[in-house]
Scaffold this motif. Structure first.
Motif: not given
Ligand code: SAM
Length: 279
Positions: A104-115
């Motif tokens: 995704t190119g998104l920052p690592r460890a930047s979300f509280d949850g993923g689905h």
């Protein structure tokens, strides 16, 4: 967006229609899964392979107006439809962007949850999508996956025409390097990606005479019929004959139709470092 887009089921209107219907038909099964996680208001969460809507509204409801939901899909048209879907519902906390679930190119460890729901049964390297999802979630955050496994997908009384159609569909999927039995091994993929506290259940549905999803196998094959013909997985005559037989069979009230098996996994991202951006 890098790479070619060869989504197994195509992006024609019929697939859009099928996925739009799925927002409703799989809604309660997803709600039951999401409710077990204990998603909190204000959380920032991501949905990989969101399609034209998927569960974006269900996630939005759970994170509330202070939270944020990011939907990612590789199909530009699906992204536009999902943007329309959330806008029509006034879900200002949801953003939908085009992107690749592998990277995704998104920052690592930047979300509280993923689905993710029904992404892995449509990609040739499901492990990569799992590793990416896990890498996007902070240590201690949650992950959830809802995945298909075609094992019990059948009807009774049995129909040889359906068996032939599903065999041709499986050969088509196999040629695209798709694992139609991926559902049963998601626990392993998530564990290997560093997820702990894994909990998995599986559900299967029986569709009565007037149930909308009774026709799911026919719709699935309809959506890829030209690709199956072009690839030589079935002949035009056999396809026409078997689809007519299937249609007549499904219309019979004494025929019982069973869904795929759906595996629902939830877990927590461990504190040990996990591989970032695998290639
Ligand atoms: C079966 S649909 C599921 C859609 C939605 N999650 C739902 O459950 O209704 C699979 C979705 O994955 C998307 N997809 C396939 N490969 C992808 C990839 N590499 N990156 C992002 N999305 C992808 C497709 O465009 C499609 O929208």
């Amino acid at each position: 967006m890098a790479g070619t887009d060869s989504y197994l089921l195509g992006r024609a209107d019929a697939e859009v229609e099928r996925l739009t219907r799925q927002i409703v038909t799989l809604g309660s099964d997803s709600e039951a899964q999401l409710d077990r996680i204990g998603i909190k208001h204000g959380e920032k969460v991501i949905d990989l392979g969101c399609g034209p809507g998927g569960v974006l509204h269900l996630l939005a409801e759970r994170v509330g107006k202070r939270g944020h939901v990011l939907g990612i899909d590789r199909g530009r048209h699906f992204v536009e439809l999902a943007q329309g879907f959330v806008k029509s519902r006034g879900l200002t906390q949801v953003e939908v962007c085009e992107g690749d679930a592998y990277d995704t190119g998104l920052p690592r460890a930047s979300f509280d949850g993923g689905h993710m729901r029904l992404l892995l049964v449509n990609v040739p390297e499901p492990e990569r999508a799992v590793r990416e999802l896990v890498a996007l979630v902070r240590p201690g955050g949650w992950v959830a996956s809802f995945e298909a496994d075609y094992l019990p997908c059948c009807c009774d009384p049995p129909l040889p025409a359906l068996d032939r159609l599903m065999e041709a569909y499986a050969a088509y999927a196999h040629a695209q390097k798709i694992d139609l039995s991926v559902g049963r091994r998601i626990h392993r993929m998530f564990r290997e990606a560093g997820v702990t506290d894994i909990s998995v259940d599986a559900i299967v549905h029986v569709f009565p005479e007037d149930h909308e999803r009774r026709w799911f196998q026919k719709r699935l094959i309809d959506n890829v019929r030209e690709r199956m013909l072009e690839g030589g997985f079935i002949t035009r005559d056999d396809l026409a004959r078997d689809m007519a037989a299937l249609e007549a069979h499904l219309a019979r009230p004494d025929v019982q139709v069973m869904s795929n098996l759906f595996f629902r996994l939830t877990g927590r991202v461990g504190h040990a470092p996990v591989a970032a951006r695998p290639h």
